[in-house]
Design a protein around this motif. Structure first.
Motif, PDB file in Angstrom:
ATOM      1  N   VAL A  20     -85.743 -20.441  -6.745  1.00  0.00           N
ATOM      2  CA  VAL A  20     -85.637 -21.738  -7.433  1.00  0.00           C
ATOM      3  C   VAL A  20     -86.189 -21.632  -8.845  1.00  0.00           C
ATOM      4  CG1 VAL A  20     -86.438 -24.125  -7.426  1.00  0.00           C
ATOM      5  CG2 VAL A  20     -85.744 -23.038  -5.271  1.00  0.00           C
ATOM      6  N   LEU A  21     -87.285 -20.904  -9.012  1.00  0.00           N
ATOM      7  CA  LEU A  21     -87.880 -20.735 -10.329  1.00  0.00           C
ATOM      8  C   LEU A  21     -86.930 -19.998 -11.267  1.00  0.00           C
ATOM      9  CD1 LEU A  21     -90.259 -21.046 -12.243  1.00  0.00           C
ATOM     10  CD2 LEU A  21     -91.230 -18.933 -11.278  1.00  0.00           C
ATOM     11  N   GLU A  22     -86.298 -18.920 -10.759  1.00  0.00           N
ATOM     12  CA  GLU A  22     -85.341 -18.172 -11.587  1.00  0.00           C
ATOM     13  C   GLU A  22     -84.183 -19.070 -11.997  1.00  0.00           C
ATOM     14  OE1 GLU A  22     -85.136 -15.392 -13.065  1.00  0.00           O
ATOM     15  OE2 GLU A  22     -86.525 -13.991 -12.144  1.00  0.00           O
ATOM     16  N   ARG A  23     -83.654 -19.849 -11.067  1.00  0.00           N
ATOM     17  CA  ARG A  23     -82.525 -20.727 -11.378  1.00  0.00           C
ATOM     18  C   ARG A  23     -82.910 -21.766 -12.422  1.00  0.00           C
ATOM     19  NH1 ARG A  23     -81.591 -20.639  -5.636  1.00  0.00           N
ATOM     20  NH2 ARG A  23     -82.513 -22.714  -5.471  1.00  0.00           N
ATOM     21  N   THR A  24     -84.108 -22.319 -12.282  1.00  0.00           N
ATOM     22  CA  THR A  24     -84.562 -23.346 -13.224  1.00  0.00           C
ATOM     23  C   THR A  24     -84.731 -22.763 -14.620  1.00  0.00           C
ATOM     24  OG1 THR A  24     -85.720 -24.499 -11.432  1.00  0.00           O
ATOM     25  CG2 THR A  24     -86.367 -25.034 -13.698  1.00  0.00           C
ATOM     26  N   ARG A  25     -85.385 -21.603 -14.694  1.00  0.00           N
ATOM     27  CA  ARG A  25     -85.553 -20.950 -15.994  1.00  0.00           C
ATOM     28  C   ARG A  25     -84.209 -20.603 -16.610  1.00  0.00           C
ATOM     29  NH1 ARG A  25     -90.245 -16.552 -14.370  1.00  0.00           N
ATOM     30  NH2 ARG A  25     -92.079 -17.922 -14.649  1.00  0.00           N
ATOM     31  N   CYS A  26     -83.292 -20.123 -15.786  1.00  0.00           N
ATOM     32  CA  CYS A  26     -81.976 -19.710 -16.278  1.00  0.00           C
ATOM     33  C   CYS A  26     -81.214 -20.897 -16.850  1.00  0.00           C
ATOM     34  CB  CYS A  26     -81.182 -19.056 -15.150  1.00  0.00           C
ATOM     35  SG  CYS A  26     -79.566 -18.459 -15.650  1.00  0.00           S
ATOM     36  N   GLN A  27     -81.215 -22.017 -16.145  1.00  0.00           N
ATOM     37  CA  GLN A  27     -80.496 -23.186 -16.626  1.00  0.00           C
ATOM     38  C   GLN A  27     -81.085 -23.694 -17.939  1.00  0.00           C
ATOM     39  OE1 GLN A  27     -77.588 -24.317 -15.430  1.00  0.00           O
ATOM     40  NE2 GLN A  27     -77.757 -22.519 -14.101  1.00  0.00           N
ATOM     41  N   ALA A  28     -82.413 -23.644 -18.047  1.00  0.00           N
ATOM     42  CA  ALA A  28     -83.059 -24.065 -19.296  1.00  0.00           C
ATOM     43  C   ALA A  28     -82.664 -23.149 -20.443  1.00  0.00           C
ATOM     44  CB  ALA A  28     -84.575 -24.077 -19.111  1.00  0.00           C
ATOM     45  N   MET A  29     -82.608 -21.860 -20.184  1.00  0.00           N
ATOM     46  CA  MET A  29     -82.231 -20.903 -21.223  1.00  0.00           C
ATOM     47  C   MET A  29     -80.759 -21.067 -21.608  1.00  0.00           C
ATOM     48  SD  MET A  29     -83.131 -18.597 -23.324  1.00  0.00           S
ATOM     49  CE  MET A  29     -84.754 -18.094 -22.746  1.00  0.00           C
ATOM     50  N   LEU A  30     -79.903 -21.294 -20.627  1.00  0.00           N
ATOM     51  CA  LEU A  30     -78.490 -21.509 -20.929  1.00  0.00           C
ATOM     52  C   LEU A  30     -78.299 -22.728 -21.818  1.00  0.00           C
ATOM     53  CD1 LEU A  30     -76.870 -20.789 -17.447  1.00  0.00           C
ATOM     54  CD2 LEU A  30     -76.531 -19.463 -19.533  1.00  0.00           C
ATOM     55  N   LEU A  31     -79.053 -23.774 -21.549  1.00  0.00           N
ATOM     56  CA  LEU A  31     -78.959 -24.977 -22.372  1.00  0.00           C
ATOM     57  C   LEU A  31     -79.439 -24.691 -23.793  1.00  0.00           C
ATOM     58  CD1 LEU A  31     -78.436 -27.997 -22.709  1.00  0.00           C
ATOM     59  CD2 LEU A  31     -80.751 -28.426 -21.830  1.00  0.00           C
ATOM     60  N   ALA A  32     -80.543 -23.961 -23.904  1.00  0.00           N
ATOM     61  CA  ALA A  32     -81.079 -23.630 -25.224  1.00  0.00           C
ATOM     62  C   ALA A  32     -80.090 -22.787 -26.024  1.00  0.00           C
ATOM     63  CB  ALA A  32     -82.409 -22.898 -25.080  1.00  0.00           C
ATOM     64  N   VAL A  33     -79.473 -21.812 -25.365  1.00  0.00           N
ATOM     65  CA  VAL A  33     -78.485 -20.953 -26.033  1.00  0.00           C
ATOM     66  C   VAL A  33     -77.278 -21.770 -26.467  1.00  0.00           C
ATOM     67  CG1 VAL A  33     -76.839 -19.081 -25.647  1.00  0.00           C
ATOM     68  CG2 VAL A  33     -79.205 -18.836 -24.900  1.00  0.00           C
ATOM     69  N   ARG A  34     -76.848 -22.688 -25.607  1.00  0.00           N
ATOM     70  CA  ARG A  34     -75.684 -23.523 -25.946  1.00  0.00           C
ATOM     71  C   ARG A  34     -75.978 -24.390 -27.161  1.00  0.00           C
ATOM     72  NH1 ARG A  34     -71.537 -24.628 -27.382  1.00  0.00           N
ATOM     73  NH2 ARG A  34     -69.910 -25.889 -26.432  1.00  0.00           N
TER      74      ARG A  34
END
Length: 223
Positions: free
Chosen positions: A196-210
């Protein structure tokens, strides 16, 4: 190394598609030095020879693609890391940013399935793909159900605009788990690394990159 921590004790078989000189930015070199089996695919003859001189891994001089054959390969002078096949995916590469000379060479194209089989490998635990926009063609020549890699690491220069590769991998049962720079890390949906932590971090990073891509105007959309 973060990837080593995810893999565990090993050894695992490491495949790197787009090897450059085998040292600069190499994902597989670290594991080779641990004594793990590695295979590097590099189409530019001079760079493939450089890898053979410097490394003990299996080196395959070819461009991974959907079919076996010959194709034009564009090599920017002094910027070989953004070299790319001259095909329908060139628009998704960074070669348009190069302001110097670009040479054109003929290279052999091969399916990754055939490359791995002919190299005598029976597994491919980690596969890294850095081919300047041609990632989907590599995946179309690679049977995920046959090789069942635990981790896939693919370069994405679209800054979230092009979802084609992600959709392809989702259809094959893989989910994005981590973003490091322009690299997207995938694993199977049931892999214990996909916490869950990896998924949460990943989604936050994807949003930042976008957001970064929108603000700066960077990224190469699909189509």
């Amino acid at each position: 190394m973060a990837l080593h921590a995810l893999i565990g004790a090993g050894p695992a078989t490491i495949v790197e598609v787009g090897g450059h000189d085998g040292v600069t930015g190499s994902m597989s070199l670290y594991f080779e030095e641990l004594g793990w089996p590695c295979l590097v695919v590099e189409p530019i003859p001079a760079l493939a020879e450089a890898i053979r001189r410097r490394r003990t891994c299996i080196v395959v001089e070819a461009a991974a693609d959907t079919t076996e054959g010959q194709a034009d390969f564009l090599v920017p002078e002094g910027s070989e890391t953004i070299a790319t096949l001259d095909n329908e995916n060139t628009a998704h590469s960074r070669i348009g940013e190069h302001t110097g000379a670009v040479s054109r060479i003929q290279v052999r194209t091969r399916r990754l399935d055939d490359i791995l089989h002919d190299a005598g490998l029976d597994r491919a635990d980690v596969v890294s793909v850095d081919v300047e926009g041609n990632e989907l063609n590599v995946l179309n020549g690679f049977s995920l159900s046959r090789w069942n890699p635990r981790f896939l690491i693919l370069e994405d220069n679209s800054f979230g605009r092009d979802q084609t590769v992600r959709r392809h991998l989702q259809h094959q049962g893989y989910r994005i788990m981590r973003v490091t720079g322009v690299n997207h890390w995938y694993c199977r949906a049931d892999d214990p690394a996909l916490t869950v932590l990896e998924r949460t971090r990943c989604q936050a990073m994807l949003l930042a990159v976008r957001i970064f891509g929108i603000v700066t105007g960077r990224g190469r959309p699909s189509g």
